[in-house]
Motif scaffolding. Sequence first.
Motif, mmCIF file in Angstrom:
data_model
loop_
_atom_site.group_PDB
_atom_site.id
_atom_site.type_symbol
_atom_site.label_atom_id
_atom_site.label_comp_id
_atom_site.label_asym_id
_atom_site.label_seq_id
_atom_site.Cartn_x
_atom_site.Cartn_y
_atom_site.Cartn_z
ATOM 1 N N UNK A 158 0.871 -1.253 -0.086
ATOM 2 C CA UNK A 158 0.067 0.087 -0.091
ATOM 3 C C UNK A 158 0.729 1.170 0.122
ATOM 4 N N UNK A 159 0.811 2.021 -1.153
ATOM 5 C CA UNK A 159 1.630 3.195 -1.339
ATOM 6 C C UNK A 159 0.813 4.472 -0.882
ATOM 7 N N UNK A 160 0.990 4.823 0.316
ATOM 8 C CA UNK A 160 -0.096 6.163 0.833
ATOM 9 C C UNK A 160 -1.384 6.136 0.156
ATOM 10 N N UNK A 161 -2.173 4.941 0.473
ATOM 11 C CA UNK A 161 -3.487 4.967 -0.370
ATOM 12 C C UNK A 161 -4.360 5.917 0.144
ATOM 13 N N UNK A 162 -4.036 6.630 1.253
ATOM 14 C CA UNK A 162 -5.237 7.597 1.525
ATOM 15 C C UNK A 162 -4.943 8.903 1.611
ATOM 16 N N UNK A 163 -3.749 9.081 0.858
ATOM 17 C CA UNK A 163 -3.134 10.404 0.814
ATOM 18 C C UNK A 163 -3.953 11.298 0.093
ATOM 19 N N UNK A 164 -4.678 11.098 -0.729
ATOM 20 C CA UNK A 164 -5.769 11.866 -1.443
ATOM 21 C C UNK A 164 -7.078 12.219 -0.913
ATOM 22 N N UNK A 165 -7.201 11.316 0.163
ATOM 23 C CA UNK A 165 -8.676 11.606 0.660
ATOM 24 C C UNK A 165 -8.781 12.453 1.811
ATOM 25 N N UNK A 166 -9.947 12.822 2.174
ATOM 26 C CA UNK A 166 -10.179 13.847 3.278
ATOM 27 C C UNK A 166 -9.814 13.196 4.779
ATOM 28 N N UNK A 167 -9.914 13.991 5.527
ATOM 29 C CA UNK A 167 -9.492 13.389 6.866
ATOM 30 C C UNK A 167 -10.284 12.404 7.332
ATOM 31 N N UNK A 168 -11.625 12.636 7.229
ATOM 32 C CA UNK A 168 -12.937 11.639 7.642
ATOM 33 C C UNK A 168 -12.826 10.612 7.193
ATOM 34 N N UNK A 169 -12.739 10.735 5.661
ATOM 35 C CA UNK A 169 -12.609 9.489 4.909
ATOM 36 C C UNK A 169 -11.495 8.550 5.012
ATOM 37 N N UNK A 170 -10.386 9.289 5.331
ATOM 38 C CA UNK A 170 -9.115 8.561 5.503
ATOM 39 C C UNK A 170 -9.230 7.852 6.804
ATOM 40 N N UNK A 171 -9.764 8.322 7.826
ATOM 41 C CA UNK A 171 -9.972 7.558 9.211
ATOM 42 C C UNK A 171 -10.826 6.366 8.987
ATOM 43 N N UNK A 172 -11.998 6.443 8.277
ATOM 44 C CA UNK A 172 -12.866 5.350 8.069
ATOM 45 C C UNK A 172 -12.109 4.198 7.181
ATOM 46 N N UNK A 173 -11.517 4.676 6.129
ATOM 47 C CA UNK A 173 -10.853 3.546 5.311
ATOM 48 C C UNK A 173 -9.852 2.981 5.939
ATOM 49 N N UNK A 174 -9.239 3.554 6.810
ATOM 50 C CA UNK A 174 -7.869 2.831 7.290
ATOM 51 C C UNK A 174 -8.382 1.812 8.286
ATOM 52 N N UNK A 175 -9.620 2.000 8.925
ATOM 53 C CA UNK A 175 -10.192 0.876 9.993
ATOM 54 C C UNK A 175 -10.784 -0.229 9.019
ATOM 55 N N UNK A 176 -11.281 0.187 7.881
ATOM 56 C CA UNK A 176 -11.911 -0.876 6.937
ATOM 57 C C UNK A 176 -10.583 -1.611 6.384
ATOM 58 N N UNK A 177 -9.732 -1.029 5.872
ATOM 59 C CA UNK A 177 -8.541 -1.721 5.359
ATOM 60 C C UNK A 177 -7.971 -2.418 6.401
ATOM 61 N N UNK A 178 -7.651 -2.113 7.547
ATOM 62 C CA UNK A 178 -7.034 -2.907 8.626
ATOM 63 C C UNK A 178 -8.177 -4.235 8.869
ATOM 64 N N UNK A 179 -9.383 -4.015 8.836
ATOM 65 C CA UNK A 179 -10.239 -4.837 9.167
ATOM 66 C C UNK A 179 -9.802 -6.139 7.981
ATOM 67 N N UNK A 180 -10.089 -5.605 6.822
ATOM 68 C CA UNK A 180 -9.790 -6.697 5.822
ATOM 69 C C UNK A 180 -8.771 -7.399 5.926
ATOM 70 N N UNK A 181 -7.529 -6.670 6.100
ATOM 71 C CA UNK A 181 -5.900 -7.226 6.254
ATOM 72 C C UNK A 181 -6.064 -8.242 7.342
ATOM 73 N N UNK A 182 -6.784 -7.955 8.343
ATOM 74 C CA UNK A 182 -6.752 -8.961 9.466
ATOM 75 C C UNK A 182 -7.624 -10.213 9.150
ATOM 76 N N UNK A 183 -8.807 -9.898 8.443
ATOM 77 C CA UNK A 183 -9.650 -11.304 8.144
ATOM 78 C C UNK A 183 -8.967 -12.007 7.109
ATOM 79 N N UNK A 184 -8.289 -11.297 6.332
ATOM 80 C CA UNK A 184 -7.732 -12.348 5.180
ATOM 81 C C UNK A 184 -6.289 -12.600 5.746
ATOM 82 N N UNK A 185 -5.684 -12.044 6.659
ATOM 83 C CA UNK A 185 -4.418 -12.351 7.398
ATOM 84 C C UNK A 185 -3.519 -12.254 6.028
ATOM 85 N N UNK A 186 -3.374 -11.232 5.507
ATOM 86 C CA UNK A 186 -2.445 -10.958 4.498
ATOM 87 C C UNK A 186 -1.426 -10.081 4.946
#
Lengths: 344, 294
Positions: A158-186
């Motif tokens: 992941x190369x600064x994937x949230x850099x172009x997003x606003x603060x609110x969206x960035x916080x939400x997406x990073x939680x989602x990405x972390x959830x997905x990463x942990x679910x897939x154990x990737x």
Amino acid sequence: MSVLKITDVSKIFAGPTVAVDNFSLEVANGELVCLLGPSGSGKSTLLRMVGGFERPTSGQMTIDGDDITQLPPERRPTGMVFQSHALWTHMNVFKNLAFGLKLRGLPQDQIRHKVEDVLELVGLAGYGARGVNQLSGGQQQRVALARSLVLEPKILLLDEPFASLDQHLRERLREEVRDIQQRLKITTLFVTHGQDEALAMADRIVVMRDGRTEQIDRPDVVYRDPQTPFVAGFIGTMNLIDGEVTKGRFTRAGLALDIPIPDGPATLAIRPEALDLEASGTGVAQVHRVTDYGTHGLVDLDLGDGTRLKAMVAHPDLFSAGQKVNLKPQAMAAYRDNARVYRS
Amino acid sequence: MTDAAPAAPRPLIDSNDSRRPHGLLLVAIPVFLVAWLVIWPIINAIGRTLWRPDATGALGFNLNSYVFFFSDQYSINNLTITLWTTLVCAIVLLAICLPISLYLRFSHGKLPAYVQAMAIFPMFVPSIILAYAFIRVLGPNGMVDILLNSVGLPKIRTPYLTPWGPVIGLVWDNIPLTVLILLSGLGNVANQAIEAARDVGANRFQVFWHIILPRISNSVLVAISFAVLGIFSSFTLPYLLGPASPEMMGPFMNRTFREVNDPLNAITQAVITFCFCIAFGLFYVRSVARNQGK
């Protein structure tokens, strides 16, 4: 099991500019490691080398023991999510996701099944027929993530994937990405220059500076126990005070603290939350400004020579501009020659 | 004493109705010139070839000059060679310019800069100079023949005065504009879009076919349209390098008008040439509009 091992990797660009200098790292199976550092620290170059978009000048990289150092990107078991999403605008969402699967020669029904599954995973079920330009920034980033995940890579980059997003969206997406990463154990390598992102998402953080590793540790350790003044100053807010130690006493502009280290120059590091204030008419510092954040207050202080410090206080109403205060650090560290020499 | 109200800042573009005639006046001269020198001659030419006096001298609708053109084998051959030359030039131009543009877009350093300078160089060479340079190099007893002769090899079959002569000249002449347009299109293809394609497993050809080509289709259309329109109605290079028979429409029109002294058929040929060009133009506009709609 997917383990990424980077051994003594360097990258020297023409110039010569040393972008990455003798870097080594082992990312364990299912681990999310953040490469954190300021611009020009070499973190993106390192990620691009793992992805195959840059060739290392020296060193070796393996995934599950297989040497990938000289492999082109299309032959690496990695999936990269780019900062700019890099979606193909002439294809709709389904085609963006199906492209890699088609190249692998999968049958149509299997492609459809996989694409629908991954769209469901990233919360975009039913969006397959949409054009990518019809999506919001957050949705586009989810499609970019899905495009990588659908190919089931061994290592997700992941190369600064949230850099172009606003603060609110960035916080939400990073939680989602972390959830997905942990679910897939990737196994994931994540580049960011945002310390909040790194602290919130990473299993371990690699703090980089000038192509070198400053510190590799868990987020809480990097925050509480920085090994170098650079890490201390880069992660969170830190009061860094340069001074002189004589006979076990650190002094700077009236501030005097016992630090049992040999005589010589030293840099004192105190977190704002570890700096207690005591009102005193003969205090060593003067309150410059008090900011009330509701849950806590932040007091800006000036030492006698103008050195600006910050202290976090529970009751900001007890302090006012111009007031003299004494400083009572509850925890501090001292650095000399880019290494920590004292910690209380 | 009353305070004067502060003057409102004057907008850069004044939308006041009273100023509109100034804008219209500015475009009036070029519009008038285009109408006078382009639109009117077109209308006039079409009118003069369609409304002509018959045997009795009565003015009426008359397609005889067009019937003659399309029933005359020589005219058909000239139109065919023009279409053939245009098609071959378009294909050869793409085959040459696309690799050059791709190389220039994705390479760095000094060599690409030299290649770009060489690709753009023909733009600064007038067609007539190019034609004579071509004759001196590839023509009978030209430089190539002399070099071959000096090493004891037989002469080449020169493309000079064959249909391939204009093809070589026109392709060379059109390389700069085609490269520039394609390069501009390729500039809009983000590096990360290409890297993302490679990341999902595409090899270089698949990246070109599935990612780059669809993204530059408009530029390819523009480049080819410009080239086709110029080549179809070209004169200098076909006149100097092409065969006497069949000949391209440009020299054909000139000869019909000047040497045969037959203005009516020359105008008819011009109208037919114009119709082909307008058809290419409409195809281009439709394709670009459709691509933008996607």
